[in-house]
Design an enzyme around this catalytic site. Structure first.
Site, PDB file in Angstrom:
ATOM      1  N   GLU A   1     -19.217 -32.008 109.107  1.00 51.26           N
ATOM      2  CA  GLU A   1     -19.799 -33.338 109.258  1.00 51.26           C
ATOM      3  C   GLU A   1     -18.873 -34.251 110.060  1.00 51.26           C
ATOM      4  O   GLU A   1     -17.646 -34.224 109.905  1.00 51.26           O
ATOM      5  CB  GLU A   1     -20.075 -33.950 107.888  1.00 51.26           C
ATOM      6  CG  GLU A   1     -21.099 -33.166 107.078  1.00 51.26           C
ATOM      7  CD  GLU A   1     -21.467 -33.848 105.777  1.00 51.26           C
ATOM      8  OE1 GLU A   1     -20.939 -34.955 105.510  1.00 51.26           O
ATOM      9  OE2 GLU A   1     -22.290 -33.295 105.029  1.00 51.26           O
TER      10      GLU A   1
ATOM     11  N   ARG B   1     -20.721 -24.261 102.140  1.00 50.55           N
ATOM     12  CA  ARG B   1     -21.862 -23.809 101.337  1.00 50.55           C
ATOM     13  C   ARG B   1     -23.138 -24.075 102.124  1.00 50.55           C
ATOM     14  O   ARG B   1     -23.100 -24.637 103.215  1.00 50.55           O
ATOM     15  CB  ARG B   1     -21.921 -24.565 100.013  1.00 50.55           C
ATOM     16  CG  ARG B   1     -21.933 -26.091 100.204  1.00 50.55           C
ATOM     17  CD  ARG B   1     -22.166 -26.842  98.916  1.00 50.55           C
ATOM     18  NE  ARG B   1     -21.966 -28.266  99.057  1.00 50.55           N
ATOM     19  CZ  ARG B   1     -22.817 -29.113  99.619  1.00 50.55           C
ATOM     20  NH1 ARG B   1     -23.961 -28.657 100.111  1.00 50.55           N
ATOM     21  NH2 ARG B   1     -22.556 -30.407  99.700  1.00 50.55           N
TER      22      ARG B   1
ATOM     23  N   ASN C   1     -18.492 -28.765 104.483  1.00 54.98           N
ATOM     24  CA  ASN C   1     -19.106 -28.240 103.268  1.00 54.98           C
ATOM     25  C   ASN C   1     -19.210 -26.726 103.403  1.00 54.98           C
ATOM     26  O   ASN C   1     -19.966 -26.221 104.232  1.00 54.98           O
ATOM     27  CB  ASN C   1     -20.496 -28.838 103.052  1.00 54.98           C
ATOM     28  CG  ASN C   1     -20.434 -30.321 102.736  1.00 54.98           C
ATOM     29  OD1 ASN C   1     -19.525 -30.780 102.050  1.00 54.98           O
ATOM     30  ND2 ASN C   1     -21.387 -31.079 103.241  1.00 54.98           N
TER      31      ASN C   1
ATOM     32  N   GLU D   1     -15.777 -34.083 107.078  1.00 43.17           N
ATOM     33  CA  GLU D   1     -15.512 -33.041 106.088  1.00 43.17           C
ATOM     34  C   GLU D   1     -16.270 -31.775 106.485  1.00 43.17           C
ATOM     35  O   GLU D   1     -17.132 -31.797 107.364  1.00 43.17           O
ATOM     36  CB  GLU D   1     -15.967 -33.475 104.697  1.00 43.17           C
ATOM     37  CG  GLU D   1     -17.471 -33.680 104.572  1.00 43.17           C
ATOM     38  CD  GLU D   1     -17.911 -34.013 103.156  1.00 43.17           C
ATOM     39  OE1 GLU D   1     -17.041 -34.031 102.258  1.00 43.17           O
ATOM     40  OE2 GLU D   1     -19.118 -34.231 102.945  1.00 43.17           O
TER      41      GLU D   1
END
Length: 337
Positions: free
Chosen positions: A21, A38, A36, A34
């Site tokens: 992101e 997943r 993620n 950041e």
């Protein structure tokens, strides 16, 4: 941004689905936020516009199998997709709501097959408890253009019936209907800019007030015919309706006088009826109008299909009240007296 995201994953040896992101400013400079590691909540969007099943690709990666493709040129973008997170949440105070889903109907595909997608794990009778995230469903729509995806989302939200808990469909419907949202004028200050006093529900305009008034009058006409089991006592009727106008300081009432005439000799107790309707707001808030209105309402069904001069929409007939009834119109619940 794509190159930076791939470089980051390669540098740390990451091998699975993941999302990097970034924040973007007005000059389109971007800054890492950041990663993620997943499956992302918004994965239906990627799957809609690329045709790739990200869950399948994750399983293939974890199993040591080759991915469907590693050739980026074969990942084509097709159309637009939008996702609404439907929550058991008060859209005014952003507080979760708990309870049992006494009525629950998810929307279905509309114009084309699979243009509406519901990712949920509940059904009618399920409990929304205090122990888990109150998200009910990830509602996604797809279309050839952004306007098509938005129109399908509006229709899907109107076709989404949830009773037993408070939900955020009123806010979702109002945001998606916004001209700023449609044109892409969106920032992190969107809610503060558009609802400086907090979200209270859809604020009626001259157009939507006339739609709500004429629709409510037609529903009352049909209800009276059904209750008396008479196909028509009179082809014409007049009603004085009080419509809630939601204001920052509370609820004001708009008084509307609606006269409608059935275009056929008898009223259909089941299915379609067409009316000629004239509306006048007694305090002069809006100009008087005369329009044709087609109403399609099946017995024992909450969904009412409306064909109006200003466009088609779906209204939900929710509950009878001592002095009227409650409808869901453009996402917001209105008590009509």
């Amino acid at each position: 941004m794509g190159e930076q995201a791939v470089a980051l994953a390669r540098n740390v040896g990451y091998n699975s689905a993941g999302t990097v992101e970034f924040l973007v400013d007005k000059q389109r400079n971007f800054y890492f936020l950041e990663m993620n590691t997943r499956l992302q909540v918004e994965h239906p969007i990627t799957e809609y516009i690329t045709g790739f099943d990200l869950v399948e690709e994750m399983i293939r990666s974890a199993s040591g199998l080759e991915l469907t493709t590693t050739d980026q040129s074969k990942v084509e973008i097709n159309g637009w997709a939008i996702e609404s997170r439907v929550y058991a949440e008060d859209p005014e105070k952003y507080l979760p709501s708990i309870g049992t889903l006494s009525k629950y109907v998810e929307p279905r595909s509309w114009k084309t097959e699979n243009d509406v997608r519901c990712d949920s794990g509940i059904n009618e009778g399920s409990e929304i408890s205090m122990y888990y995230d109150p998200m009910i469903c990830k509602l996604s729509t797809h279309g050839p253009t952004r306007a098509d995806a938005i129109a399908t989302m509006n229709h899907a939200l109107d076709q989404y019936l949830i009773k037993g808990v408070t939900h955020n469909i009123p806010l979702l419907r109002d945001v998606v209907s916004s001209s700023d949202f449609a044109s892409g004028r969106i920032t992190t200050a969107f809610l503060a800019d558009h609802y400086p006093h907090g979200f209270k529900g859809h604020k009626l305009t001259s157009e939507t007030a006339e739609q709500l008034a004429t629709t409510s009058a037609a529903l009352q006409f049909i209800r009276q015919a059904r209750e008396s089991y008479i196909h028509v006592a009179s082809r014409s009727a007049s009603y004085v309706l009080l419509l809630p106008q939601l204001q920052p300081d509370g609820v004001h009432k708009l008084e509307a006088r609606v006269t409608l005439t059935l275009d056929s000799e008898t009223v259909s107790l089941q299915g379609a009826n067409t009316f000629t309707v004239s509306t006048e707001f007694t305090n002069g808030e809006y100009a008087p109008t005369t329009n044709t209105l087609k109403v399609v309402w099946d017995v024992d069904m909450p969904f009412v299909e409306i064909k109006h001069a200003s466009g088609d929409l779906t209204v939900q007939f929710l509950d009878p009240l001592p002095l009227g009834f409650r409808v869901q119109f453009l996402g917001t619940k209105f008590d009509i007296d």
